[in-house]
Motif scaffolding. Structure first.
Motif, PDB file in Angstrom:
ATOM      1  N   PHE A 157      16.887   4.176   1.632  1.00  0.00           N
ATOM      2  CA  PHE A 157      16.316   2.913   1.170  1.00  0.00           C
ATOM      3  C   PHE A 157      17.023   2.432  -0.094  1.00  0.00           C
ATOM      4  O   PHE A 157      17.481   3.235  -0.908  1.00  0.00           O
ATOM      5  N   THR A 158      17.096   1.118  -0.246  1.00  0.00           N
ATOM      6  CA  THR A 158      17.679   0.518  -1.446  1.00  0.00           C
ATOM      7  C   THR A 158      16.667  -0.457  -2.037  1.00  0.00           C
ATOM      8  O   THR A 158      15.571  -0.621  -1.500  1.00  0.00           O
ATOM      9  N   GLY A 159      17.068  -1.097  -3.110  1.00  0.00           N
ATOM     10  CA  GLY A 159      16.209  -2.102  -3.738  1.00  0.00           C
ATOM     11  C   GLY A 159      15.851  -3.243  -2.799  1.00  0.00           C
ATOM     12  O   GLY A 159      14.843  -3.914  -2.972  1.00  0.00           O
ATOM     13  N   GLU A 160      16.689  -3.446  -1.770  1.00  0.00           N
ATOM     14  CA  GLU A 160      16.438  -4.530  -0.820  1.00  0.00           C
ATOM     15  C   GLU A 160      15.452  -4.133   0.277  1.00  0.00           C
ATOM     16  O   GLU A 160      14.979  -4.986   1.029  1.00  0.00           O
ATOM     17  N   SER A 161      15.166  -2.848   0.415  1.00  0.00           N
ATOM     18  CA  SER A 161      14.241  -2.405   1.462  1.00  0.00           C
ATOM     19  C   SER A 161      12.849  -2.933   1.164  1.00  0.00           C
ATOM     20  O   SER A 161      12.408  -2.935   0.022  1.00  0.00           O
ATOM     21  N   ASN A 162      12.146  -3.367   2.208  1.00  0.00           N
ATOM     22  CA  ASN A 162      10.805  -3.907   1.949  1.00  0.00           C
ATOM     23  C   ASN A 162       9.751  -2.812   2.051  1.00  0.00           C
ATOM     24  O   ASN A 162       9.971  -1.751   2.631  1.00  0.00           O
ATOM     25  N   LEU A 163       8.577  -3.090   1.469  1.00  0.00           N
ATOM     26  CA  LEU A 163       7.543  -2.070   1.331  1.00  0.00           C
ATOM     27  C   LEU A 163       6.988  -1.605   2.676  1.00  0.00           C
ATOM     28  O   LEU A 163       6.522  -0.473   2.806  1.00  0.00           O
ATOM     29  N   GLY A 164       7.053  -2.472   3.686  1.00  0.00           N
ATOM     30  CA  GLY A 164       6.552  -2.096   5.002  1.00  0.00           C
ATOM     31  C   GLY A 164       7.410  -1.001   5.627  1.00  0.00           C
ATOM     32  O   GLY A 164       6.911  -0.013   6.170  1.00  0.00           O
ATOM     33  N   ILE A 206       9.234   1.094   4.124  1.00  0.00           N
ATOM     34  CA  ILE A 206       9.104   2.329   3.352  1.00  0.00           C
ATOM     35  C   ILE A 206       7.837   3.086   3.755  1.00  0.00           C
ATOM     36  O   ILE A 206       7.863   4.284   3.979  1.00  0.00           O
TER      37      ILE A 206
END
Lengths: 364, 364
Positions: A171-178, A180
Motif C-alpha cells: 500500500f502507498t499514500g494513494e491507497s484508499n481506506l477500503g 486497506i
C-alpha cells in the motif's frame, strides 16, 4: 516479473515463485492415491506449489476460495473451483466461497454498485454450475454477509498495523481506506471453522495468507494451508495471463460454439506458417495454446494427450486438426456448464442449504 | 495543549481552538428566540463554537451524535445529548445516535467483546433515559447495523486515501487497520438523510468532519454542520477533563446521593482555607468546580446564579453552602434520569419506533 494480488506481468518463472514466496513444490503422492484417480490439473502439474497441504490432510480441513465480481468469468478463473470440487468430493470438506463485491468496489474507483451487483449474480450462477454439494457449500457476498463477519474482521484488523500492511501488500499514500481494510475482511473465512483452512488459489494471493499465518493462532484458529495453480495461458500465447479486459485473450464461460471456434482459430499456435513447412519441421506443442489447454485441463486421457503431443511435434497432426480437437473438448465442458447454469438454484448455496442456513445463524 | 479525537491535554484556550479548527464563535441570536427560551448550556456559552449552523437552520437538518461504549457514562458525556434533545424538541428533527462499539474495540487492543457489550447496553439505557422522541430517534450499535451501512462506508472509504487519513487523523505505522477504517464508518450517518447533518460534539471530534466536508457533495449529500461544547471540568479543578478512568474526577450517572455528596465535598473549590479568611477575602467562583457545574448545566435561573456568584465572591456564602446547594441541584437531575432509566424501553429507540423500524429497512 511482477506478481502480487493485483498484477501479473512478464514471463512467469514458477521455480522462482516457489522460492520467492517460500512455498513447497507440490508432489501429488501426498494425496496417497494412484495418479489416475487424480484430476488432470493435479496429475499434470497445473497445481504446482503448496503450503502446509500435509498439515491440512493430516489434521482435517475446510476449503476457502473466492471471486471478485468485476466482470464475466472465463475458464482461467475455474481451476481453484474445480480443485475445490474434487477436494470436497474426495474428503467431504465444507467449502466457503467469498464473493468479494466490496473489494471490487473499492479497487476500482469508477465502478458502481449496479455493475458489481450484476456481475456478482452472474458469477455466482457460474460458480454454482460447477456442481458443489449444496449442503456443504456456502457462497456469500461480503456486502450481504458483513454483519456475521464484522466482529471477527475487527479482531483481525486490530492485530494488523499499518506498517505491516504496507510492507506485505504494498500500500502507498494513494491507497484508499477500503482497500486497506479489505485485507482484514478477506481473512475472516479462514476462521469459519477450527480446523485447517485450505485455499486453492493463484500464488499471487499468497501475501494475504502470510499475514493470516502470523495472527491466526493468537486468535485461536489454524494457519492457512494453500495449494497454488499456475497462471492460465492467454489465447495470445505463453508468458501472459488471460484477462477479461481483453476479450480476445480469454474463453468466457458463456461462449457459443461458434465464438469458441473463432477464438481458438485465432489463438497462438506452435505450428509452422505453411502446411508444407509444418509437415517437414513439425509443430511445437510446448508453446501451442490449444495444446496447453488440452494438457492442463480438457484432455483427461494420458495416452491421448501423449499421442497428440507426438503427432503434433512430428508434423503429422496439423494445427487445424489440433484446434478442431481442442474446440470439441472445451465445448463438451462448456456445454455441460451452461446446461447446469440454466437449472441451478443459487439460493441453495447462498441461503437454504444445510451449511448456508447454519452460517446465517453464526456470528463470528 | 493537545486536542484530537483521542486526547485532550493541558489548559484549554477556547479562542485558540476556534482559530485552529477554523470554526466560528457561537452567537445564540442565531436561534432567533429570546435567551430565556434557550437551555442553560446555550445561554451561558457552554456551547461556544459552530460550523455552518446557519446553513443547518436555514435548509433543515437532522441530528447525529454518538457514544463509544468503553465505560460507564458520567455527566461530562451528556451535553451533546442534552442539546440534541432540545434541538429535536424545538425543530422536530430526527436524531441518530451511533454506539461505536467497533471503534472502542479496535482502539483498545486489550478490551474484549463481553466488556464492550456490557457497556454498550448500559450506555444505551443511560442515553435513552434522556427522553428523546421514540419515533424520531434511532440508536444503533455499529456491529449490529453494519450491513445497512457497509456499502456507503465503502463509497466513503474509496474516496479517502491513506495520505489524507494520516494527515488529518495523525495515523502512524503503529495504527491498526480497524481504527483506520472506522474513520469512514463514522461518516456514514452524516448521509442518512439528504438535508444537513448537524452534530453536537466536542470540538476535538472536528477532524472527522473536515474529511466529510471534502467528500460529501461528490456523493450527493450535504456537508456537516456542527455545534461544539467546551470540555467538562474535572472535579479536580479547572484545566483538566473529566475521565472515567479516574473515578474521583467524575460524577457518574449512577451515583447515589451519598456518593455524589462525597465527590462534591472533595471537589476542587475556589474557597479560602478557613471560614475566617473566606469571610474576609471571599471565594473565587470562576475556578470553583461546584459553581462551574451550576453555571453551565444545573442552575437554570439567571437571578439565582448571579446571586450565588456575588455571595460567594463576597465571602457571604461559604464553600460548604455552595457545595450543599450544588449537590441538591445535581441530585435533582440524576434522580430523574435514574427514575427514567428504570422504566425506559431501549427497543423503541433501537428497533421498534417509527424512525428505528424505517432504518432497519434502509440499506445505504
Amino acid at each position: 516479473m511482477i506478481v502480487d494480488p493485483w498484477r501479473v506481468e512478464g514471463d512467469i518463472d514458477y521455480d522462482r515463485l516457489i522460492e520467492e514466496f517460500g512455498t513447497k513444490r507440490l508432489d501429488v503422492s501426498i494425496f496417497n492415491t494412484p495418479p489416475e484417480n487424480l484430476p488432470v490439473m493435479l496429475r499434470r502439474g497445473f497445481f504446482f506449489s503448496h503450503r502446509d497441504l500435509d498439515v491440512a490432510l493430516r489434521d482435517g480441513f475446510f476449503i476457502y476460495t473466492g471471486r471478485g465480481p468485476s466482470g464475466k468469468m472465463h475458464i482461467g478463473h475455474l481451476p481453484p473451483f474445480l480443485l475445490a470440487k474434487w477436494l470436497q468430493d474426495r474428503y467431504g470438506a465444507n467449502l466457503y466461497i467469498m464473493i468479494s463485491d466490496d473489494e471490487k468496489f473499492v479497487y476500482n474507483r469508477e465502478i458502481g454498485w449496479k455493475e458489481i451487483d450484476r456481475y456478482a449474480i452472474q458469477n455466482i450462477q457460474d460458480i454454482a454450475s460447477i456442481g458443489f454439494d449444496p449442503d456443504r457449500t456456502f457462497i456469500f457476498r461480503d456486502t450481504e454477509y458483513i454483519r456475521n463477519m464484522y466482529r471477527l474482521s475487527l479482531e483481525i484488523a486490530r492485530k494488523i498495523n499499518l506498517s505491516t500492511a504496507k510492507a506485505v501488500f504494498g500500500f502507498t499514500g494513494e491507497s484508499n481506506l477500503g482497500l486497506i481494510f479489505y485485507t482484514a475482511l478477506q481473512t475472516v473465512p479462514t476462521m469459519f471453522e477450527k480446523n485447517v483452512p485450505l485455499i486453492p488459489a493463484g500464488i499471487d494471493q499468497d501475501p494475504y495468507w502470510r499475514v493470516q499465518r502470523d495472527i491466526a493462532e493468537s486468535l485461536g484458529y489454524r494457519k492457512v494451508s494453500a495449494i497454488h495453480n499456475r497462471f492460465f495461458p492467454s489465447l495470445m500465447g505463453p508468458g501472459s495471463k488471460m484477462s477479461s479486459s481483453k476479450p480476445e485473450t480469454v474463453i468466457f464461460l458463456d461462449e457459443t460454439k461458434e465464438s469458441l471456434r473463432k477464438k481458438i482459430y485465432r489463438a497462438f499456435s506452435g505450428g509452422q506458417p505453411t502446411v508444407e513447412l509444418h509437415r517437414k519441421l513439425g509443430g511445437n506443442p510446448d508453446i501451442d495454446v490449444s495444446f496447453q489447454l488440452l494438457y492442463y485441463m480438457f484432455e483427461d486421457d494420458d495416452n491421448t494427450i501423449r499421442e497428440i503431443y507426438d503427432r503434433y511435434r512430428s508434423g503429422e497432426m496439423l494445427t487445424g486438426e489440433l484446434k478442431d480437437y481442442t474446440i470439441e473438448r472445451i465445448w463438451e465442458f462448456l456445454e455441460r456448464l451452461q446446461r447446469n447454469r440454466r437449472s441451478v438454484n443459487i439460493d441453495k448455496y447462498m441461503y437454504d442449504g444445510k451449511l448456508a442456513s447454519e452460517m446465517w445463524n453464526r456470528y463470528f
